[in-house]
Write an enzyme that holds these catalytic residues in place. Structure first.
Site, short mmCIF file in Angstrom:
data_model
loop_
_atom_site.label_atom_id
_atom_site.label_comp_id
_atom_site.label_asym_id
_atom_site.label_seq_id
_atom_site.Cartn_x
_atom_site.Cartn_y
_atom_site.Cartn_z
CE LYS A 73 -4.18 -1.51 2.40
NZ LYS A 73 -5.08 -1.11 3.48
CD GLU A 85 -7.49 16.92 0.43
OE1 GLU A 85 -7.75 17.77 -0.43
OE2 GLU A 85 -8.06 16.86 1.55
CG ASN A 94 -7.80 1.43 -0.64
OD1 ASN A 94 -7.98 2.33 -1.46
ND2 ASN A 94 -8.71 1.12 0.25
N GLY A 133 -6.06 2.71 18.19
CA GLY A 133 -5.21 2.25 17.10
C GLY A 133 -4.51 3.43 16.47
CB THR A 160 3.11 1.70 20.56
OG1 THR A 160 3.09 0.28 20.47
CG2 THR A 160 4.52 2.21 20.66
P1 NAP Z 1 -1.87 -1.63 11.22
O1 NAP Z 1 -1.46 -0.45 10.43
O2 NAP Z 1 -0.97 -2.82 11.28
O3 NAP Z 1 -2.13 -1.14 12.76
C1 NAP Z 1 -2.48 -2.06 13.73
C2 NAP Z 1 -2.92 -1.33 15.00
O4 NAP Z 1 -3.40 -2.32 15.90
C3 NAP Z 1 -1.79 -0.61 15.72
O5 NAP Z 1 -2.29 0.56 16.32
C4 NAP Z 1 -1.36 -1.63 16.77
O6 NAP Z 1 -0.79 -1.05 17.94
C5 NAP Z 1 -2.70 -2.22 17.15
N1 NAP Z 1 -2.59 -3.56 17.72
C6 NAP Z 1 -2.24 -4.70 17.09
N2 NAP Z 1 -2.27 -5.75 17.95
C7 NAP Z 1 -2.65 -5.23 19.16
C8 NAP Z 1 -2.85 -5.80 20.45
N3 NAP Z 1 -2.69 -7.12 20.65
N4 NAP Z 1 -3.25 -4.99 21.45
C9 NAP Z 1 -3.44 -3.67 21.23
N5 NAP Z 1 -3.25 -3.07 20.05
C10 NAP Z 1 -2.85 -3.84 19.02
O7 NAP Z 1 -3.29 -2.19 10.76
P2 NAP Z 1 -4.47 -1.41 10.01
O8 NAP Z 1 -4.25 -1.48 8.55
O9 NAP Z 1 -4.66 -0.09 10.64
O10 NAP Z 1 -5.71 -2.38 10.32
C11 NAP Z 1 -6.26 -2.50 11.63
C12 NAP Z 1 -7.51 -3.38 11.56
O11 NAP Z 1 -8.50 -2.75 10.76
C13 NAP Z 1 -7.26 -4.76 10.93
O12 NAP Z 1 -8.02 -5.72 11.63
C14 NAP Z 1 -7.81 -4.61 9.52
O13 NAP Z 1 -8.28 -5.83 8.99
C15 NAP Z 1 -8.97 -3.67 9.78
N6 NAP Z 1 -9.36 -2.91 8.60
C16 NAP Z 1 -10.63 -3.07 8.15
C17 NAP Z 1 -11.07 -2.38 7.06
C18 NAP Z 1 -12.48 -2.57 6.60
O14 NAP Z 1 -12.78 -2.21 5.46
N7 NAP Z 1 -13.36 -3.09 7.44
C19 NAP Z 1 -10.21 -1.50 6.37
C20 NAP Z 1 -8.91 -1.34 6.84
C21 NAP Z 1 -8.49 -2.06 7.96
P3 NAP Z 1 0.81 -0.72 18.02
O15 NAP Z 1 0.99 0.60 17.34
O16 NAP Z 1 1.07 -0.70 19.48
O17 NAP Z 1 1.51 -1.86 17.31
#
Ligand code: NAP
Length: 290
Positions: A73, A85, A94, A133, A160
């Site tokens: 990405k 933007e 994406n 998050g 974090t």
């Molecule tokens: P990402 O960039 O990898 O960020 C992950 C986040 O989750 C970080 O803030 C991380 O905290 C936190 N995290 C991970 N494991 C954790 C734990 N055990 N306890 C507490 N915090 C934890 O991921 P992302 O792309 O933002 O995606 C996040 C979620 O959204 C995923 O499940 C993804 O599938 C979902 N999502 C869904 C859609 C949709 O269309 N429904 C679209 C995009 C994303 P740290 O900073 O401390 O590591």
């Protein structure tokens, strides 16, 4: 599903690695079938070292566009003639549109968040929100809230804390919004923040399959019927967090809604047509159940 293809069939797809658990081919191919558009969507498992040659191949083959997922990405940006933007603010692309051999990068998560929360825009305006998050999806949520919902304050909560602070600084300088507080994800400290917020968003992967018994917040008394709880996790559709919030009377928005809404924006970018989101969402929920 599509049973005939010919030279005029338009091609779109997904580039990622791995792409085992994606619902995108199902969502788009159902939408093409429902709208009668002559398109087909194919998933491609592309390892990072093959990204450049793979997308050059899609351009050469006359693809109309493609979705991009983990881990490409950010990297894909260097191949774009122009970036929207939204994609610049979110820092990730994406969706790519290919026109006359040129690639244009978009981020449709912003539209996904906007559409998913639109029904609650009056409740959110001038009220406090919590975003848990600090990754890519949190960026899309924060950008959308600031740009389209104007809450009075956004509380950034992350495991974090430093990562949330970096996000606060980014939005403060880039978009001139400074009504943020930043917290670590430690329940006693964030209890008041949660209780005082009208919108609570989980933008972490906590609660995602196979760890369905996990939730970022585990106390039912944190929630009330005045609140909206939005979980971006879409597998399972009904997460532990949403079940807890619902049992306390809160309104809930699930990750499936967001997934279909962000796909709808990609669909529109490629085809110029609206996706029949309600029908697609129903079809997807049925597929997941079976
Ligand atoms: P990402 O960039 O990898 O960020 C992950 C986040 O989750 C970080 O803030 C991380 O905290 C936190 N995290 C991970 N494991 C954790 C734990 N055990 N306890 C507490 N915090 C934890 O991921 P992302 O792309 O933002 O995606 C996040 C979620 O959204 C995923 O499940 C993804 O599938 C979902 N999502 C869904 C859609 C949709 O269309 N429904 C679209 C995009 C994303 P740290 O900073 O401390 O590591």
């Amino acid at each position: 599903m599509k049973d005939s293809m010919h030279l005029k069939t338009q091609l779109v797809g997904l580039v990622g690695h791995p792409i085992k658990h994606t619902y995108s081919p199902f969502i788009h191919n159902v939408a093409f079938e429902l709208t009668g558009l002559d398109y087909i969507y194919l998933p491609f498992n592309v390892i990072p070292s093959n990204l450049k040659s793979a997308i050059k191949g899609l351009v050469a083959l006359g693809y109309k566009g493609f979705n991009v997922t983990i881990p490409h990405k950010v990297k894909v940006k260097e191949f774009m003639s122009k970036v929207s933007e939204e994609a610049s603010f979110v820092g990730a692309i994406n969706t790519v549109l290919i026109e006359e051999g040129k690639m244009f990068g978009y981020n449709t998560d912003v539209a996904g968040v906007l559409e998913s929360l639109y029904a609650y825009r009056k409740e959110i305006a001038d009220n406090e929100c919590v975003v848990i998050g600090a990754g890519g999806s949190a960026r899309a949520v924060i950008y959308t809230l600031i740009k389209h919902f104007r809450p009075s304050r956004i509380h950034l909560v992350n495991r974090t804390e430093q990562r949330a602070e970096t996000l606060r600084q980014f939005f403060k300088t880039k978009i001139k919004f400074d009504s943020f507080t930043v917290n670590e994800l430690i329940p006693p400290d964030i209890k008041d923040i949660i209780k005082n917020s009208v919108l609570i968003v989980n933008a972490t992967s906590v609660g995602m399959h196979p760890d369905e018994d996990d939730a970022v917040l585990t106390q039912k008394d944190l929630f009330s019927k005045e609140q909206i709880v939005f979980d971006l996790v879409y597998n399972p559709a009904q997460t532990k967090l949403l079940k807890l919030a619902e049992s306390a009377g809160a309104k809930t928005v699930d990750g499936i809604k967001m997934l279909v809404n962000q796909a709808a924006k990609s669909f529109e970018i490629w085809t110029g047509e609206k996706m029949p989101v309600e029908q697609v969402e129903k079809a997807l929920l049925l597929k997941i159940k079976n």
